[in-house]
Design a protein around this motif. Structure first.
Motif, mmCIF file in Angstrom:
data_model
loop_
_atom_site.group_PDB
_atom_site.id
_atom_site.type_symbol
_atom_site.label_atom_id
_atom_site.label_comp_id
_atom_site.label_asym_id
_atom_site.label_seq_id
_atom_site.Cartn_x
_atom_site.Cartn_y
_atom_site.Cartn_z
ATOM 1 N N HIS A 25 8.231 -0.191 -4.553
ATOM 2 C CA HIS A 25 8.757 0.083 -5.901
ATOM 3 C C HIS A 25 8.841 -1.214 -6.681
ATOM 4 C CE1 HIS A 25 10.941 2.110 -9.099
ATOM 5 N NE2 HIS A 25 11.813 1.113 -9.095
ATOM 6 N N ASN A 26 8.280 -1.206 -7.871
ATOM 7 C CA ASN A 26 8.364 -2.343 -8.765
ATOM 8 C C ASN A 26 9.547 -2.140 -9.700
ATOM 9 O OD1 ASN A 26 7.911 -3.957 -11.253
ATOM 10 N ND2 ASN A 26 6.028 -4.574 -10.197
ATOM 11 N N SER A 27 10.620 -2.881 -9.465
ATOM 12 C CA SER A 27 11.832 -2.705 -10.270
ATOM 13 C C SER A 27 11.650 -3.226 -11.684
ATOM 14 C CB SER A 27 13.016 -3.429 -9.594
ATOM 15 O OG SER A 27 12.718 -4.807 -9.405
ATOM 16 N N PHE A 28 10.705 -4.143 -11.872
ATOM 17 C CA PHE A 28 10.443 -4.675 -13.207
ATOM 18 C C PHE A 28 9.708 -3.650 -14.061
ATOM 19 C CE2 PHE A 28 7.238 -7.108 -15.790
ATOM 20 C CZ PHE A 28 8.115 -7.464 -16.801
ATOM 21 N N GLY A 29 8.638 -3.088 -13.508
ATOM 22 C CA GLY A 29 7.854 -2.116 -14.258
ATOM 23 C C GLY A 29 8.307 -0.684 -14.085
ATOM 24 N N LYS A 30 9.249 -0.428 -13.133
ATOM 25 C CA LYS A 30 9.793 0.916 -12.891
ATOM 26 C C LYS A 30 8.716 1.896 -12.430
ATOM 27 C CE LYS A 30 13.736 -0.574 -14.594
ATOM 28 N NZ LYS A 30 14.835 -0.969 -13.712
ATOM 29 N N TYR A 31 7.947 1.519 -11.418
ATOM 30 C CA TYR A 31 6.956 2.447 -10.887
ATOM 31 C C TYR A 31 6.793 2.235 -9.385
ATOM 32 C CZ TYR A 31 3.833 -1.622 -11.291
ATOM 33 O OH TYR A 31 3.277 -2.870 -11.203
ATOM 34 N N ASP A 32 6.297 3.268 -8.707
ATOM 35 C CA ASP A 32 6.003 3.203 -7.285
ATOM 36 C C ASP A 32 4.522 2.921 -7.086
ATOM 37 O OD1 ASP A 32 8.651 3.840 -6.564
ATOM 38 O OD2 ASP A 32 8.228 5.993 -6.754
ATOM 39 N N TYR A 33 4.195 2.241 -6.022
ATOM 40 C CA TYR A 33 2.795 1.937 -5.741
ATOM 41 C C TYR A 33 2.626 1.728 -4.241
ATOM 42 C CZ TYR A 33 4.333 -2.936 -5.271
ATOM 43 O OH TYR A 33 4.961 -4.088 -4.865
ATOM 44 N N ARG A 34 1.381 1.769 -3.775
ATOM 45 C CA ARG A 34 1.100 1.518 -2.368
ATOM 46 C C ARG A 34 0.589 0.099 -2.191
ATOM 47 N NH1 ARG A 34 -2.777 5.175 -3.817
ATOM 48 N NH2 ARG A 34 -1.743 6.877 -2.709
ATOM 49 N N SER A 35 0.981 -0.521 -1.103
ATOM 50 C CA SER A 35 0.537 -1.869 -0.792
ATOM 51 C C SER A 35 -0.511 -1.822 0.306
ATOM 52 C CB SER A 35 1.728 -2.718 -0.317
ATOM 53 O OG SER A 35 2.211 -2.210 0.922
ATOM 54 N N ALA A 36 -1.097 -2.967 0.602
ATOM 55 C CA ALA A 36 -2.041 -3.049 1.708
ATOM 56 C C ALA A 36 -1.348 -2.655 3.011
ATOM 57 C CB ALA A 36 -2.614 -4.465 1.808
ATOM 58 N N GLU A 37 -0.101 -3.070 3.168
ATOM 59 C CA GLU A 37 0.643 -2.746 4.385
ATOM 60 C C GLU A 37 0.855 -1.241 4.535
ATOM 61 O OE1 GLU A 37 1.475 -5.074 2.210
ATOM 62 O OE2 GLU A 37 1.063 -6.877 3.413
ATOM 63 N N ASP A 38 1.104 -0.546 3.420
ATOM 64 C CA ASP A 38 1.268 0.917 3.464
ATOM 65 C C ASP A 38 -0.011 1.581 3.957
ATOM 66 O OD1 ASP A 38 3.908 0.927 2.461
ATOM 67 O OD2 ASP A 38 3.188 0.834 0.403
ATOM 68 N N ILE A 39 -1.149 1.108 3.442
ATOM 69 C CA ILE A 39 -2.437 1.679 3.846
ATOM 70 C C ILE A 39 -2.684 1.420 5.332
ATOM 71 C CG2 ILE A 39 -4.932 1.619 3.483
ATOM 72 C CD1 ILE A 39 -4.329 0.742 0.576
ATOM 73 N N ILE A 40 -2.420 0.206 5.771
ATOM 74 C CA ILE A 40 -2.673 -0.165 7.168
ATOM 75 C C ILE A 40 -1.837 0.681 8.118
ATOM 76 C CG2 ILE A 40 -2.436 -2.006 8.883
ATOM 77 C CD1 ILE A 40 -3.045 -3.961 6.513
ATOM 78 N N GLU A 41 -0.557 0.848 7.816
ATOM 79 C CA GLU A 41 0.308 1.640 8.691
ATOM 80 C C GLU A 41 -0.139 3.095 8.755
ATOM 81 O OE1 GLU A 41 2.766 0.664 10.806
ATOM 82 O OE2 GLU A 41 1.927 -1.289 10.253
ATOM 83 N N ALA A 42 -0.603 3.623 7.630
ATOM 84 C CA ALA A 42 -1.036 5.026 7.604
ATOM 85 C C ALA A 42 -2.362 5.225 8.327
ATOM 86 C CB ALA A 42 -1.157 5.501 6.148
ATOM 87 N N VAL A 43 -3.236 4.225 8.305
ATOM 88 C CA VAL A 43 -4.575 4.403 8.864
ATOM 89 C C VAL A 43 -4.652 4.073 10.352
ATOM 90 C CG1 VAL A 43 -5.573 2.085 8.512
ATOM 91 C CG2 VAL A 43 -7.005 4.118 8.196
ATOM 92 N N LYS A 44 -3.713 3.328 10.885
ATOM 93 C CA LYS A 44 -3.774 2.907 12.287
ATOM 94 C C LYS A 44 -3.964 4.075 13.264
ATOM 95 C CE LYS A 44 -1.345 -1.546 12.346
ATOM 96 N NZ LYS A 44 -0.089 -2.237 12.746
ATOM 97 N N PRO A 45 -3.142 5.145 13.187
ATOM 98 C CA PRO A 45 -3.328 6.249 14.139
ATOM 99 C C PRO A 45 -4.693 6.918 14.018
ATOM 100 C CG PRO A 45 -1.205 6.405 13.024
ATOM 101 C CD PRO A 45 -2.000 5.371 12.296
#
Length: 224
Positions: A25-45
């Motif tokens: 979550h970007n508190s400055f811009g007030k939006y949610d987004y995915r990071s590289a780490e989010d993608i990596i954790e989801a794709v590992k399995p």
């Protein structure tokens, strides 16, 4: 783990099943987004299920007079050794206010890796707030407005043309630094007390474009 399946079939299976959440979550811009780490954790399995190994690497490359981080993401079939890879570039900011050099490089690396992962795993971030879709749309709108004014000139066409050029300059700068519409709107509030860029005067638009990269770096540094 599958054996003997062509690597592109394995990669297609991963792409079909992958759901990468927007865990940041970007508190400055007030939006949610995915990071590289989010993608990596989801794709590992999914990589494990399909017998694929993920490798990521960075290198610094000089393009013109600016340095970029080039991230390369590769998947390797653990049985056959076949591999598929993609690369992406992210530029280090010229202005580093509020951030030391390691933070600036780390930010560029994270962005480059994210977009390389997006390309490899067919993740569409076009409508995410941390992309430049808004900048492209603003540029297109500005071009359309100029065409209409050229076809039907009015008394205020000179001032309108100056404003259009200022909007276009801002859009180009947003594309250059990868700034989102939400970030720009937030800056309008912080720096000018306005809701968004459409409320700015021509002079304010020019000032925003001239300082955009530095102001975003300032806000990023202050928010971490």
């Amino acid at each position: 783990m599958s054996e003997g399946k062509p690597i592109y079939a394995s990669l297609m299976a991963v792409q079909a099943e992958l759901k990468a959440p927007k865990g940041q979550h970007n508190s400055f811009g007030k939006y949610d987004y995915r990071s590289a780490e989010d993608i990596i954790e989801a794709v590992k399995p999914l990589l494990k299920e399909n017998g694929l190994f993920l490798n990521m690497s960075d290198e610094v490359v000089l393009v013109g007079d600016r340095y970029y981080i080039k991230a390369t993401v590769k998947v390797v079939d653990v049985v056959t050794g076949e591999s598929v890879q993609t690369s992406a570039l992210a530029r280090e900011a010229a202005q580093k206010k509020g951030m030391d050099e390691s933070q600036v490089t780390g930010t560029a690396s994270s962005y480059a890796r994210k977009y390389a992962l997006n390309g490899l795993f067919a993740i569409d971030d076009n409508r995410d707030a941390d992309t430049n879709e808004y900048a492209r749309q603003t540029s297109q709108n500005a071009a359309g407005a100029r065409s209409q004014r050229n076809a039907y000139p009015s008394k205020g066409s000179v001032n309108d043309d100056l404003r259009s050029k200022a909007m276009h300059a801002l859009s180009k700068e947003m594309q250059r630094v990868g700034a989102s519409g939400e970030e720009v709107s937030a800056l309008c509030g912080v720096k000018f007390g306005k809701t968004n860029s459409r409320d700015l005067s021509t002079g304010e638009l020019s000032k925003l474009a001239a300082n955009l990269e530095a102001w975003i770096a300032e806000q990023m540094g202050g928010g971490k």
